[in-house]
Scaffold this motif. Sequence first.
Motif, PDB file in Angstrom:
ATOM      1  N   ASN A  67      56.142 -56.420 -25.820  1.00 50.81           N
ATOM      2  CA  ASN A  67      57.367 -56.968 -25.767  1.00 50.81           C
ATOM      3  C   ASN A  67      57.668 -57.833 -27.120  1.00 50.81           C
ATOM      4  OD1 ASN A  67      55.604 -58.838 -24.606  1.00 50.81           O
ATOM      5  ND2 ASN A  67      57.139 -60.018 -23.498  1.00 50.81           N
ATOM      6  N   ASP A  73      53.295 -59.763 -23.547  1.00 51.51           N
ATOM      7  CA  ASP A  73      52.247 -59.113 -22.997  1.00 51.51           C
ATOM      8  C   ASP A  73      51.578 -58.210 -23.745  1.00 51.51           C
ATOM      9  OD1 ASP A  73      53.650 -59.330 -20.367  1.00 51.51           O
ATOM     10  OD2 ASP A  73      55.107 -57.946 -20.775  1.00 51.51           O
ATOM     11  N   TRP A  74      50.164 -58.514 -23.998  1.00 46.60           N
ATOM     12  CA  TRP A  74      49.384 -58.009 -25.211  1.00 46.60           C
ATOM     13  C   TRP A  74      48.483 -56.996 -24.591  1.00 46.60           C
ATOM     14  CZ3 TRP A  74      50.370 -60.183 -29.628  1.00 46.60           C
ATOM     15  CH2 TRP A  74      50.754 -61.189 -29.732  1.00 46.60           C
ATOM     16  N   GLN A  75      48.545 -55.957 -25.375  1.00 49.91           N
ATOM     17  CA  GLN A  75      47.683 -54.697 -25.110  1.00 49.91           C
ATOM     18  C   GLN A  75      46.594 -54.524 -26.221  1.00 49.91           C
ATOM     19  OE1 GLN A  75      48.721 -50.270 -25.307  1.00 49.91           O
ATOM     20  NE2 GLN A  75      48.987 -50.607 -23.230  1.00 49.91           N
ATOM     21  N   ASP A 134      54.182 -66.007 -23.961  1.00 52.17           N
ATOM     22  CA  ASP A 134      55.249 -65.133 -23.195  1.00 52.17           C
ATOM     23  C   ASP A 134      55.284 -63.612 -23.576  1.00 52.17           C
ATOM     24  OD1 ASP A 134      56.705 -66.974 -21.951  1.00 52.17           O
ATOM     25  OD2 ASP A 134      57.793 -67.532 -23.976  1.00 52.17           O
ATOM     26  N   THR A 167      45.625 -54.045 -20.825  1.00 47.83           N
ATOM     27  CA  THR A 167      46.861 -54.501 -21.009  1.00 47.83           C
ATOM     28  C   THR A 167      47.017 -55.777 -20.196  1.00 47.83           C
ATOM     29  OG1 THR A 167      47.588 -52.269 -21.252  1.00 47.83           O
ATOM     30  CG2 THR A 167      49.294 -53.952 -20.772  1.00 47.83           C
ATOM     31  N   PHE A 168      47.371 -56.849 -20.633  1.00 51.07           N
ATOM     32  CA  PHE A 168      47.741 -58.176 -20.223  1.00 51.07           C
ATOM     33  C   PHE A 168      48.940 -58.649 -20.040  1.00 51.07           C
ATOM     34  CE2 PHE A 168      43.377 -58.520 -22.495  1.00 51.07           C
ATOM     35  CZ  PHE A 168      42.507 -59.130 -21.105  1.00 51.07           C
ATOM     36  N   ALA A 169      49.437 -58.951 -18.756  1.00 46.60           N
ATOM     37  CA  ALA A 169      50.590 -59.431 -18.417  1.00 46.60           C
ATOM     38  C   ALA A 169      50.788 -60.949 -18.842  1.00 46.60           C
ATOM     39  CB  ALA A 169      50.964 -59.482 -17.193  1.00 46.60           C
ATOM     40  N   SER A 170      51.830 -61.561 -19.559  1.00 46.79           N
ATOM     41  CA  SER A 170      51.860 -62.765 -19.789  1.00 46.79           C
ATOM     42  C   SER A 170      51.551 -63.649 -18.669  1.00 46.79           C
ATOM     43  CB  SER A 170      53.312 -62.889 -20.397  1.00 46.79           C
ATOM     44  OG  SER A 170      53.698 -64.524 -20.284  1.00 46.79           O
ATOM     45  N   SER A 171      50.531 -64.710 -19.172  1.00 40.73           N
ATOM     46  CA  SER A 171      50.231 -65.451 -18.103  1.00 40.73           C
ATOM     47  C   SER A 171      51.421 -66.643 -17.438  1.00 40.73           C
ATOM     48  CB  SER A 171      48.860 -66.506 -18.301  1.00 40.73           C
ATOM     49  OG  SER A 171      47.889 -65.504 -18.449  1.00 40.73           O
ATOM     50  N   ARG A 202      54.742 -65.804 -17.705  1.00 41.99           N
ATOM     51  CA  ARG A 202      55.513 -65.414 -17.194  1.00 41.99           C
ATOM     52  C   ARG A 202      55.011 -64.862 -15.665  1.00 41.99           C
ATOM     53  NH1 ARG A 202      57.314 -61.004 -18.492  1.00 41.99           N
ATOM     54  NH2 ARG A 202      56.000 -60.540 -20.267  1.00 41.99           N
ATOM     55  N   GLU A 203      53.968 -64.539 -15.626  1.00 40.78           N
ATOM     56  CA  GLU A 203      53.086 -64.078 -14.258  1.00 40.78           C
ATOM     57  C   GLU A 203      52.940 -65.118 -13.469  1.00 40.78           C
ATOM     58  OE1 GLU A 203      51.312 -61.115 -11.775  1.00 40.78           O
ATOM     59  OE2 GLU A 203      52.682 -61.047 -13.279  1.00 40.78           O
TER      60      GLU A 203
END
Length: 908
Positions: free
Chosen positions: A21, A74-76, A72, A139-143, A145-146
């Motif tokens: 994103n 999302d890192w892949q 914020d 793939t990591f979701a933003s901590s 926002r999560e």
Amino acid sequence: MTHVPATFTPITDGWSVKALNPQVAPVELQDRLAAGIPATVPGEATLDLVGAGLIPDPFDGDQESHQQWIGDVDWQFSCDFEWHANGQARHDLVAYGLDTVAALSINGRLIGNAKNYYRSYRWDVRPMLHDGRNTLTVTFASSVRESDRREQEIGYYPHTEHHAFNQLRKPSYQFGWDWGIDAANAGIWRPIGIDSWSGARIASVRPLVDVLPDGTGVLAATVEIERAGEGRVMTGPDAHACAQPVPVRVSVSGKGVSNANGAGGSGSSIVIDGEVAQGRNSTVLTAKIPQAKLWWPRGYGEQPLYDVDVSLGDEADHDPVAAWHGAVGFRTVRVDTRADDIGRPFQIYVNDVAVHAHGYNWVPADALLSRAGKECYSRILADLVESNANMVRVWGGGIYESDEFYELADRLGVMVWQDFTLACGAYPEDAETKAEIEAEAREHIARLSSHPSLVVWNGSNENYVAYSEWAGFKQALRDDDRPANVYGYGEKPWGDYYYSELFPRLLAELDPTRVYLPSSPMSFTKFVDANKDVDGTMHIWDVWNRVDYRKFADYTPRFADEFGYQAPPAWSTLTSVVHDEPIEPFGKQMLMHQKAAGGNYKLARGMRSHLTPGRIDDVSYNPDGTRSWLIPTDSWPNTEDWHWACQLQQAQAVRFGVEHMRSLEPVNAGVLIWQLNDDWPVVSWAAVDYDGRRKPLWYASRDFFAPRFATIQPRISEKAWHDLSWEGMRPACDRLALVIANDTNESWHGNWSVERRTLANEVLASCEFHVDLPGPGHVTLALPEDVAALQCPTDEIIVATPHDSAFPRAIYNGAEVVEQRLDGDPLDASVARTPDGYDIEITAKAYARDVFCMVDKVDPNATIDGGMATLLPGESVTWHVASESDAEPARFTDSMVLRTANDLRTRH
């Protein structure tokens, strides 16, 4: 990190990271982040951004405020790697540390999901791999926002700070703390790779120790295995192998171990053979070591370690299926919490000897933790032991520390108090959170079970006191749909299950050889009055936040495991990241590096009556009629004086508290200062700053943490207790006493001289004491009236000197710095070059209080072997400065480098 087998191959090369994103990033970076940049594994996204030149150093200036977007994203992370079948039955992807909510795939096929920073993960990936080139994607979701998403999903649970850190199994400190930068990001922070194996692997080893009354050391090693065919249908030879018993061998070796023939020596070992039976996955093998050499905390004895080797396979098999290596120390640990005349102690016993625990709290070594390596841990542990500390508390807002940390603690004799990672908040008790916390606890209880240094497991940091005392905490938990509790209202579960049920159950099952405490502080009465000084353990935070540091003397802490006082880092550390023009206490960047609420105001207020005139509670008014608590910034002629005053105040405040507490031994059983280290350059409670520069507090702690220690303290005479005390009320102290503590296992016998002197060194009165101290032992000696009665407090001190060097000297100052008649120019100093630096010879022309040399102002890389010495007139000290610079020697004696408390007295 959990045990890494020899069959594990890390995947380290060819990684890249991209933003899924990129629109949340600054416009000028979006295209680069969408395309991807090189990544380092182990590592984290922020460091990759720095390495690519896309962002400046996150710690510099006010960069923290400009880089919040990183949390914020999302890192892949992805890479291509080569894999070829090698004849092994199993091929697992193993991740030893993922930050935090992640989905993993190989060649586009989902492997599994991760939700816990603290855990390792293992997946059988045979169906996903193909011979040759493979692609791994994480793939990591933003901590950030999560955590917000989970809060919306399962509801609000109260917490400190501004992010809902308690909604994720991610270290709290990474979201920012009152000493820490808000630098939440993502990454593969510990190794990831393929583990290829056959037959069986060692899943865990728990080598628990005991010592029998006759001195025999007992090692009970629980070996847990995984068979290659578990969970899958196996055919052919593999199926046959998986159905067989698995031979296990445990070998114990070390100095003093006798072999089967009775011979001993460094190469001797005791070997125990056994097996994991068919249909089972664990076994226990027990070895006995006659007259085992005991492991002791620093100051009480030596730290002998015994090597333990575990292997799977037949005796004749020269290439065993799996192997594990560790080291143990034979010792027993217990705690006494039985009620006494004062309350309830928290007295730790090692090998049935009551030890006094003194040391520091530990926060993670770096805000960007993947770059904290062995060298970093070695340096910080050296800071700990060279301060004469014998215990460190690993705080629950951080992590379960690295193997290097505990191995160093074992060798150095440092007792470790380990928090489970729940801190300063309510924690959900939904099924997912329960499962994750149990999984991480099981893993780390087993992983750390070999370490003799680990003596205390603690369930949480301040969560009981939060429930019982923090404003709004219980109200935030109210739930009208639940039955009323003892408080008359419904309440959603908030974490007590973990502290009261889960952790005690797991420790009883996996490792009952340590002390367990449900929370810190803990006064043993659940949910009420959790922070009483006379019961259990306590945190002291009214000092620093609200009251003068003299308040320490009003407490009788049985075990003070968290208290402290702030100061800026070393001058060169501070000015390397704060660039305000001019630099001053309330500059924009300065305040970015001060995370405590009102921190620099509290520093100014705390100096009143100590280093500046007035009282801590003096109130002035602003032109609009509102109250002002701020001492004007021009109270000091320049910021360098402010900086020295803050550092001196920290050392004096903590010294006052520790000396009071240690003077209460054995009623007081422990003092752990908040905190030893920093995770970035910041104004904080640390004794050693992020760049490794030791503050004056650290040098002071070498004396007040000495295993043999003495202090002169106010006391209440029997007459005052009899004539002046009311029921339940203490009278004022009316005498002085010399208090001596011998916190070693060796007795001491000798003489002490105590003299009342003028600052000009004239002896006004004196006395002698002969002291016989067992080891451990403590004595309080009332001073004669003519020695204790200061006729002119501003011009008199009391000096207690041992007749040998076993104890540091004790000095009692009759007045605070601001009132004392201190000479503004008390020193003569000369500097001589040496092959590796400089020698500074300092001689006192007059009474010189708290002499300190800020060598980093001359050479930022310099170190010095002394500091915070108080010199009587005519006394000298020589300090060595290790430095590779070619600085002019006279610079080390500059008035802004060679400092004393006397400097500050002359400013007012």
